[in-house]
Motif scaffolding. Structure first.
Motif, PDB file in Angstrom:
ATOM      1  N   SER A  65      82.749 -15.456  29.102  1.00  0.00           N
ATOM      2  CA  SER A  65      82.482 -15.779  27.706  1.00  0.00           C
ATOM      3  C   SER A  65      83.799 -15.807  26.950  1.00  0.00           C
ATOM      4  O   SER A  65      84.792 -15.231  27.381  1.00  0.00           O
ATOM      5  N   PHE A  66      83.779 -16.504  25.828  1.00  0.00           N
ATOM      6  CA  PHE A  66      84.956 -16.598  24.966  1.00  0.00           C
ATOM      7  C   PHE A  66      84.510 -17.056  23.596  1.00  0.00           C
ATOM      8  O   PHE A  66      83.408 -17.565  23.436  1.00  0.00           O
ATOM      9  N   GLN A  67      85.362 -16.848  22.623  1.00  0.00           N
ATOM     10  CA  GLN A  67      85.071 -17.316  21.277  1.00  0.00           C
ATOM     11  C   GLN A  67      85.998 -18.475  20.960  1.00  0.00           C
ATOM     12  O   GLN A  67      87.153 -18.487  21.391  1.00  0.00           O
ATOM     13  N   HIS A  68      85.495 -19.443  20.227  1.00  0.00           N
ATOM     14  CA  HIS A  68      86.350 -20.554  19.803  1.00  0.00           C
ATOM     15  C   HIS A  68      86.857 -20.271  18.396  1.00  0.00           C
ATOM     16  O   HIS A  68      86.271 -19.481  17.658  1.00  0.00           O
ATOM     17  N   ALA A  69      87.942 -20.907  18.054  1.00  0.00           N
ATOM     18  CA  ALA A  69      88.506 -20.774  16.711  1.00  0.00           C
ATOM     19  C   ALA A  69      87.932 -21.871  15.825  1.00  0.00           C
ATOM     20  O   ALA A  69      87.691 -22.983  16.267  1.00  0.00           O
ATOM     21  N   ALA A  70      87.739 -21.552  14.579  1.00  0.00           N
ATOM     22  CA  ALA A  70      87.242 -22.525  13.610  1.00  0.00           C
ATOM     23  C   ALA A  70      88.422 -23.224  12.939  1.00  0.00           C
ATOM     24  O   ALA A  70      89.476 -22.630  12.738  1.00  0.00           O
ATOM     25  N   PHE A  71      88.233 -24.498  12.613  1.00  0.00           N
ATOM     26  CA  PHE A  71      89.246 -25.236  11.874  1.00  0.00           C
ATOM     27  C   PHE A  71      89.191 -24.848  10.397  1.00  0.00           C
ATOM     28  O   PHE A  71      88.121 -24.681   9.833  1.00  0.00           O
ATOM     29  N   GLY A  72      90.362 -24.716   9.801  1.00  0.00           N
ATOM     30  CA  GLY A  72      90.486 -24.545   8.362  1.00  0.00           C
ATOM     31  C   GLY A  72      90.934 -25.868   7.764  1.00  0.00           C
ATOM     32  O   GLY A  72      91.191 -26.830   8.486  1.00  0.00           O
ATOM     33  N   ASP A  73      91.070 -25.917   6.476  1.00  0.00           N
ATOM     34  CA  ASP A  73      91.454 -27.145   5.788  1.00  0.00           C
ATOM     35  C   ASP A  73      92.940 -27.119   5.450  1.00  0.00           C
ATOM     36  O   ASP A  73      93.366 -26.404   4.536  1.00  0.00           O
ATOM     37  N   PRO A  80     102.388 -23.635  -0.642  1.00  0.00           N
ATOM     38  CA  PRO A  80     103.649 -22.966  -0.323  1.00  0.00           C
ATOM     39  C   PRO A  80     103.560 -21.474  -0.657  1.00  0.00           C
ATOM     40  O   PRO A  80     103.043 -21.087  -1.707  1.00  0.00           O
ATOM     41  N   GLY A  81     104.016 -20.654   0.284  1.00  0.00           N
ATOM     42  CA  GLY A  81     103.963 -19.206   0.130  1.00  0.00           C
ATOM     43  C   GLY A  81     102.798 -18.561   0.859  1.00  0.00           C
ATOM     44  O   GLY A  81     102.763 -17.342   1.016  1.00  0.00           O
ATOM     45  N   GLU A  82     101.832 -19.363   1.306  1.00  0.00           N
ATOM     46  CA  GLU A  82     100.680 -18.814   2.016  1.00  0.00           C
ATOM     47  C   GLU A  82     101.099 -18.318   3.402  1.00  0.00           C
ATOM     48  O   GLU A  82     101.868 -18.961   4.106  1.00  0.00           O
ATOM     49  N   THR A  83     100.583 -17.158   3.794  1.00  0.00           N
ATOM     50  CA  THR A  83     100.911 -16.564   5.087  1.00  0.00           C
ATOM     51  C   THR A  83     100.185 -17.302   6.212  1.00  0.00           C
ATOM     52  O   THR A  83      98.992 -17.603   6.101  1.00  0.00           O
ATOM     53  N   VAL A  84     100.932 -17.607   7.276  1.00  0.00           N
ATOM     54  CA  VAL A  84     100.366 -18.232   8.471  1.00  0.00           C
ATOM     55  C   VAL A  84     100.932 -17.544   9.717  1.00  0.00           C
ATOM     56  O   VAL A  84     101.965 -16.869   9.650  1.00  0.00           O
ATOM     57  N   TYR A  85     100.264 -17.742  10.838  1.00  0.00           N
ATOM     58  CA  TYR A  85     100.673 -17.162  12.114  1.00  0.00           C
ATOM     59  C   TYR A  85     100.760 -18.274  13.156  1.00  0.00           C
ATOM     60  O   TYR A  85      99.830 -19.069  13.287  1.00  0.00           O
ATOM     61  N   GLY A 143     100.126 -24.616  20.435  1.00  0.00           N
ATOM     62  CA  GLY A 143      99.322 -23.469  20.016  1.00  0.00           C
ATOM     63  C   GLY A 143      98.887 -23.625  18.576  1.00  0.00           C
ATOM     64  O   GLY A 143      99.421 -24.449  17.831  1.00  0.00           O
ATOM     65  N   PRO A 144      97.943 -22.812  18.147  1.00  0.00           N
ATOM     66  CA  PRO A 144      97.446 -22.947  16.781  1.00  0.00           C
ATOM     67  C   PRO A 144      98.351 -22.300  15.741  1.00  0.00           C
ATOM     68  O   PRO A 144      99.020 -21.300  15.999  1.00  0.00           O
ATOM     69  N   LEU A 145      98.357 -22.895  14.561  1.00  0.00           N
ATOM     70  CA  LEU A 145      98.933 -22.291  13.370  1.00  0.00           C
ATOM     71  C   LEU A 145      97.722 -21.853  12.556  1.00  0.00           C
ATOM     72  O   LEU A 145      96.878 -22.689  12.213  1.00  0.00           O
ATOM     73  N   VAL A 146      97.589 -20.549  12.311  1.00  0.00           N
ATOM     74  CA  VAL A 146      96.363 -20.030  11.703  1.00  0.00           C
ATOM     75  C   VAL A 146      96.646 -19.283  10.409  1.00  0.00           C
ATOM     76  O   VAL A 146      97.732 -18.757  10.200  1.00  0.00           O
ATOM     77  N   THR A 147      95.625 -19.226   9.555  1.00  0.00           N
ATOM     78  CA  THR A 147      95.694 -18.476   8.303  1.00  0.00           C
ATOM     79  C   THR A 147      95.337 -17.021   8.573  1.00  0.00           C
ATOM     80  O   THR A 147      94.950 -16.651   9.676  1.00  0.00           O
ATOM     81  N   GLU A 148      95.445 -16.202   7.545  1.00  0.00           N
ATOM     82  CA  GLU A 148      95.145 -14.778   7.699  1.00  0.00           C
ATOM     83  C   GLU A 148      93.708 -14.523   8.118  1.00  0.00           C
ATOM     84  O   GLU A 148      93.419 -13.505   8.747  1.00  0.00           O
ATOM     85  N   ASP A 149      92.793 -15.430   7.805  1.00  0.00           N
ATOM     86  CA  ASP A 149      91.400 -15.248   8.212  1.00  0.00           C
ATOM     87  C   ASP A 149      91.099 -15.899   9.563  1.00  0.00           C
ATOM     88  O   ASP A 149      89.942 -16.013   9.968  1.00  0.00           O
TER      89      ASP A 149
END
Length: 152
Positions: free
Chosen positions: A40-48, A54-59, A114-120
């Motif tokens: 089993s695994f979980q998938h990541a959801a797309f954000g907008d 500018p200034g928003e934290t990403v990973y 790889g993904p660039l993701v938001t804090e959520d």
């Protein structure tokens, strides 16, 4: 081809489609194998990506230099970085797609794709470019989603 799940289990996958201009590929996991092996695994959801600022934290998540499960943190420096198309970027064609997400999160060789993701945890981009001593950038999620949908 095979992919490695977060549990480090490998699963067969097939190439479904590829976009030349963005170098984005869509693969399909062998779900019968996943089920047969009880994985089993979980998938990541797309954000907008259009909602980023500018200034928003990403990973940036990836496998730089072969080091698995690496995450770097940064901010969106420019949510609409434009690269000129006439000659491509450093000799590489960019096609009609030229608007990128600029971040100061470290994107090293191996992080691309790889993904660039938001804090959520929402995927807002695909890590793709790095310039030594300069900026790193990613393909925004909106065009990535359109490309994935059209190649499916």
């Amino acid at each position: 081809m095979s992919i490695t799940l977060p549990s480090l289990e490998r699963v067969d996958a097939k190439l479904v489609g590829w976009d030349h201009w963005t170098d984005l590929a869509l693969i399909r996991l062998d779900l019968a194998e996943v089920k047969r092996r009880g994985l089993s695994f979980q998938h990541a959801a797309f954000g907008d990506s259009e909602a980023l600022f500018p200034g928003e934290t990403v990973y940036a998540v990836g496998t730089p230099y072969g080091l698995t499960r690496t995450v770097t943190r940064g901010i969106i420096s420019n949510n609409r970085r434009y690269f000129e198309d006439r000659e491509g970027v450093q000799g590489y064609e960019t096609g009609s797609f030229n608007t990128w997400l600029q971040t100061d999160a470290a994107i090293n060789p191996g992080n691309s794709g790889g993904p660039l993701v938001t804090e959520d945890g929402k995927v807002v981009g695909i890590n793709s470019r790095a310039y030594v001593g300069a900026t790193t950038s990613g393909l925004p999620s909106r065009p990535a989603w359109r490309i994935a949908s059209s190649t499916a």
